[in-house]
Design a protein around this motif. Structure first.
Motif, PDB file in Angstrom:
ATOM      1  N   PRO A 140       0.841  -1.203   0.000  1.00 18.82           N
ATOM      2  CA  PRO A 140       0.000   0.000   0.000  1.00 18.82           C
ATOM      3  C   PRO A 140       0.879   1.257   0.000  1.00 18.82           C
ATOM      4  O   PRO A 140       2.002   1.238   0.516  1.00 18.82           O
ATOM      5  CB  PRO A 140      -0.799  -0.128   1.299  1.00 18.82           C
ATOM      6  N   SER A 141       0.380   2.337  -0.553  1.00 18.70           N
ATOM      7  CA  SER A 141       1.202   3.528  -0.737  1.00 18.70           C
ATOM      8  C   SER A 141       1.749   4.070   0.575  1.00 18.70           C
ATOM      9  O   SER A 141       2.916   4.481   0.652  1.00 18.70           O
ATOM     10  CB  SER A 141       0.407   4.609  -1.468  1.00 18.70           C
ATOM     11  N   GLN A 142       0.923   4.093   1.631  1.00 16.56           N
ATOM     12  CA  GLN A 142       1.396   4.651   2.901  1.00 16.56           C
ATOM     13  C   GLN A 142       2.506   3.805   3.494  1.00 16.56           C
ATOM     14  O   GLN A 142       3.516   4.326   3.979  1.00 16.56           O
ATOM     15  CB  GLN A 142       0.236   4.783   3.891  1.00 16.56           C
ATOM     16  N   LEU A 143       2.351   2.483   3.458  1.00 17.99           N
ATOM     17  CA  LEU A 143       3.369   1.591   4.001  1.00 17.99           C
ATOM     18  C   LEU A 143       4.644   1.652   3.170  1.00 17.99           C
ATOM     19  O   LEU A 143       5.757   1.679   3.711  1.00 17.99           O
ATOM     20  CB  LEU A 143       2.833   0.164   4.051  1.00 17.99           C
ATOM     21  N   HIS A 144       4.494   1.693   1.857  1.00 15.59           N
ATOM     22  CA  HIS A 144       5.658   1.795   0.974  1.00 15.59           C
ATOM     23  C   HIS A 144       6.423   3.080   1.241  1.00 15.59           C
ATOM     24  O   HIS A 144       7.662   3.084   1.299  1.00 15.59           O
ATOM     25  CB  HIS A 144       5.200   1.734  -0.479  1.00 15.59           C
ATOM     26  N   ARG A 145       5.699   4.177   1.446  1.00 13.26           N
ATOM     27  CA  ARG A 145       6.347   5.459   1.691  1.00 13.26           C
ATOM     28  C   ARG A 145       7.099   5.443   3.018  1.00 13.26           C
ATOM     29  O   ARG A 145       8.205   5.975   3.128  1.00 13.26           O
ATOM     30  CB  ARG A 145       5.306   6.572   1.679  1.00 13.26           C
ATOM     31  N   MET A 146       6.509   4.823   4.043  1.00 12.10           N
ATOM     32  CA  MET A 146       7.180   4.758   5.330  1.00 12.10           C
ATOM     33  C   MET A 146       8.457   3.919   5.247  1.00 12.10           C
ATOM     34  O   MET A 146       9.491   4.287   5.819  1.00 12.10           O
ATOM     35  CB  MET A 146       6.243   4.171   6.395  1.00 12.10           C
ATOM     36  N   LEU A 147       8.411   2.821   4.522  1.00  9.11           N
ATOM     37  CA  LEU A 147       9.610   1.990   4.358  1.00  9.11           C
ATOM     38  C   LEU A 147      10.706   2.755   3.614  1.00  9.11           C
ATOM     39  O   LEU A 147      11.891   2.654   3.958  1.00  9.11           O
ATOM     40  CB  LEU A 147       9.258   0.702   3.611  1.00  9.11           C
ATOM     41  N   GLU A 148      10.303   3.532   2.616  1.00  9.97           N
ATOM     42  CA  GLU A 148      11.280   4.327   1.881  1.00  9.97           C
ATOM     43  C   GLU A 148      11.880   5.423   2.751  1.00  9.97           C
ATOM     44  O   GLU A 148      13.104   5.639   2.763  1.00  9.97           O
ATOM     45  CB  GLU A 148      10.621   4.951   0.643  1.00  9.97           C
ATOM     46  N   MET A 149      11.037   6.137   3.500  1.00 10.62           N
ATOM     47  CA  MET A 149      11.505   7.244   4.311  1.00 10.62           C
ATOM     48  C   MET A 149      12.455   6.787   5.414  1.00 10.62           C
ATOM     49  O   MET A 149      13.401   7.498   5.768  1.00 10.62           O
ATOM     50  CB  MET A 149      10.322   7.988   4.927  1.00 10.62           C
ATOM     51  N   THR A 150      12.207   5.603   5.961  1.00 12.80           N
ATOM     52  CA  THR A 150      13.040   5.093   7.046  1.00 12.80           C
ATOM     53  C   THR A 150      14.245   4.311   6.535  1.00 12.80           C
ATOM     54  O   THR A 150      15.077   3.875   7.338  1.00 12.80           O
ATOM     55  CB  THR A 150      12.211   4.195   7.974  1.00 12.80           C
ATOM     56  N   GLY A 151      14.341   4.121   5.210  1.00 18.34           N
ATOM     57  CA  GLY A 151      15.452   3.370   4.647  1.00 18.34           C
ATOM     58  C   GLY A 151      15.370   1.885   4.898  1.00 18.34           C
ATOM     59  O   GLY A 151      16.369   1.167   4.724  1.00 18.34           O
ATOM     60  N   SER A 152      14.206   1.406   5.285  1.00 17.98           N
ATOM     61  CA  SER A 152      14.062  -0.013   5.618  1.00 17.98           C
ATOM     62  C   SER A 152      13.516  -0.862   4.482  1.00 17.98           C
ATOM     63  O   SER A 152      13.432  -2.087   4.616  1.00 17.98           O
ATOM     64  CB  SER A 152      13.157  -0.174   6.845  1.00 17.98           C
ATOM     65  N   LEU A 153      13.155  -0.256   3.370  1.00 26.75           N
ATOM     66  CA  LEU A 153      12.598  -1.029   2.262  1.00 26.75           C
ATOM     67  C   LEU A 153      13.536  -2.125   1.777  1.00 26.75           C
ATOM     68  O   LEU A 153      13.092  -3.255   1.528  1.00 26.75           O
ATOM     69  CB  LEU A 153      12.223  -0.084   1.108  1.00 26.75           C
ATOM     70  N   PRO A 154      14.864  -1.861   1.657  1.00 26.01           N
ATOM     71  CA  PRO A 154      15.762  -2.931   1.184  1.00 26.01           C
ATOM     72  C   PRO A 154      15.873  -4.106   2.141  1.00 26.01           C
ATOM     73  O   PRO A 154      16.389  -5.170   1.749  1.00 26.01           O
ATOM     74  CB  PRO A 154      17.118  -2.209   1.049  1.00 26.01           C
ATOM     75  N   LEU A 155      15.410  -3.945   3.372  1.00 32.43           N
ATOM     76  CA  LEU A 155      15.506  -5.048   4.332  1.00 32.43           C
ATOM     77  C   LEU A 155      14.536  -6.172   4.021  1.00 32.43           C
ATOM     78  O   LEU A 155      14.748  -7.310   4.437  1.00 32.43           O
ATOM     79  CB  LEU A 155      15.232  -4.540   5.755  1.00 32.43           C
ATOM     80  N   PHE A 156      13.485  -5.850   3.284  1.00 32.55           N
ATOM     81  CA  PHE A 156      12.399  -6.798   3.104  1.00 32.55           C
ATOM     82  C   PHE A 156      12.373  -7.390   1.694  1.00 32.55           C
ATOM     83  O   PHE A 156      12.679  -6.712   0.719  1.00 32.55           O
ATOM     84  CB  PHE A 156      11.053  -6.126   3.385  1.00 32.55           C
ATOM     85  N   GLU A 157      11.969  -8.638   1.653  1.00 33.75           N
ATOM     86  CA  GLU A 157      11.675  -9.292   0.377  1.00 33.75           C
ATOM     87  C   GLU A 157      10.192  -9.117   0.111  1.00 33.75           C
ATOM     88  O   GLU A 157       9.349  -9.595   0.875  1.00 33.75           O
ATOM     89  CB  GLU A 157      12.029 -10.781   0.456  1.00 33.75           C
ATOM     90  N   VAL A 158       9.882  -8.393  -0.945  1.00 32.62           N
ATOM     91  CA  VAL A 158       8.496  -8.105  -1.295  1.00 32.62           C
ATOM     92  C   VAL A 158       8.150  -8.847  -2.576  1.00 32.62           C
ATOM     93  O   VAL A 158       8.846  -8.723  -3.584  1.00 32.62           O
ATOM     94  CB  VAL A 158       8.264  -6.593  -1.484  1.00 32.62           C
ATOM     95  N   ARG A 159       7.089  -9.628  -2.515  1.00 31.27           N
ATOM     96  CA  ARG A 159       6.653 -10.382  -3.689  1.00 31.27           C
ATOM     97  C   ARG A 159       5.238  -9.979  -4.054  1.00 31.27           C
ATOM     98  O   ARG A 159       4.365  -9.888  -3.195  1.00 31.27           O
ATOM     99  CB  ARG A 159       6.698 -11.893  -3.421  1.00 31.27           C
ATOM    100  N   ASP A 160       5.053  -9.770  -5.329  1.00 33.25           N
ATOM    101  CA  ASP A 160       3.712  -9.470  -5.825  1.00 33.25           C
ATOM    102  C   ASP A 160       2.807 -10.675  -5.585  1.00 33.25           C
ATOM    103  O   ASP A 160       3.265 -11.819  -5.548  1.00 33.25           O
ATOM    104  CB  ASP A 160       3.747  -9.117  -7.298  1.00 33.25           C
ATOM    105  N   SER A 161       1.520 -10.416  -5.437  1.00 31.04           N
ATOM    106  CA  SER A 161       0.571 -11.499  -5.130  1.00 31.04           C
ATOM    107  C   SER A 161       0.530 -12.554  -6.219  1.00 31.04           C
ATOM    108  O   SER A 161       0.080 -13.683  -5.981  1.00 31.04           O
ATOM    109  CB  SER A 161      -0.834 -10.917  -4.916  1.00 31.04           C
TER     110      SER A 161
END
Length: 217
Positions: free
Chosen positions: A191-212
């Motif tokens: 979701p856009s809000q969660l994606h934005r928070m992960l980007e802002m905190t620099g934590s997005l690369p920590l997670f493996e994200v898979r499309d449904s």
């Protein structure tokens, strides 16, 4: 508790008006930092649980920018005309000030969505935890409890976050703790809000994200 949050919650408790909308005139507020935003989110949550709506009136542009940066603008109902800049405030030399409010009268926000967590097992020892609604300090425990239910499978843990309307820092911290203790995959798209928070905190690369549409496992 931060003083800003404490004052906001004590004011809300003093109002004692369950099931009623609450309008805040913020025209005299110069700016809002993260603790102030957190206080508004908590207040919105409390009012929303009783069926009410929190309206924010006359927000200054810096506050609107904070809502946009954190992906929380759509959670609030915004009312009142856009603020009028004075003496070049909020603008550089010779630069016009552009309001960030798309509707100068009233922009409805979403109602509070109660958090829900469902757990199911899939082949190969995969546990899928489906989250929906809004998660904050009071409700993130639902996610943690669902992931810690015994027996914990030795395989993959998939947290489906596609229906998460809002997650605060406590929700992110829970995801990071889970990621540090087991093989974790976030099922997206995020979701856009969660994606934005992960980007802002620099934590997005920590997670493996898979499309449904991708196969987990």
């Amino acid at each position: 508790m931060h003083p800003t949050l404490d004052v906001t919650l004590r004011t809300a408790d003093a109002l004692d008006r369950p099931g009623r909308d609450l309008a805040l005139d913020l025209s005299a507020v110069m700016f809002i930092v993260s603790c102030g935003l957190n206080a508004l989110l908590v207040l919105r949550h409390r009012i929303g649980l009783d069926g009410g709506i929190l309206e924010l009136g006359h927000l200054p542009d810096p506050a609107l920018r904070l809502l946009d940066l954190t992906g929380t603008r759509d959670l609030f109902t915004l009312t009142g005309p856009a603020p009028t800049p004075r003496d070049g405030v909020l603008a550089g030399a010779g630069d016009p000030v552009r309001s960030l409010r798309s509707d100068p009268l009233r922009v409805p926000g979403g109602r509070v969505q109660a958090p829900q967590v469902m757990v199911r097992a899939e082949a190969g020892g995969v546990r899928v935890v489906v989250c929906s609604g809004e998660f904050d300090l009071d409700t993130t425990g639902l996610l943690v409890d669902a992931c810690d239910v015994r027996p914990v499978p030795a395989g993959l843990l998939v947290v489906d976050v596609r229906q998460v309307a809002f997650g605060d820092s406590s929700f992110l911290n829970a995801l990071i703790r889970l990621r540090n203790t087991r093989h974790l995959v976030l099922r997206g798209p995020l979701p856009s809000q969660l994606h934005r928070m992960l980007e802002m905190t620099g934590s997005l690369p920590l997670f493996e994200v898979r499309d449904s549409t991708e196969q987990a496992g």
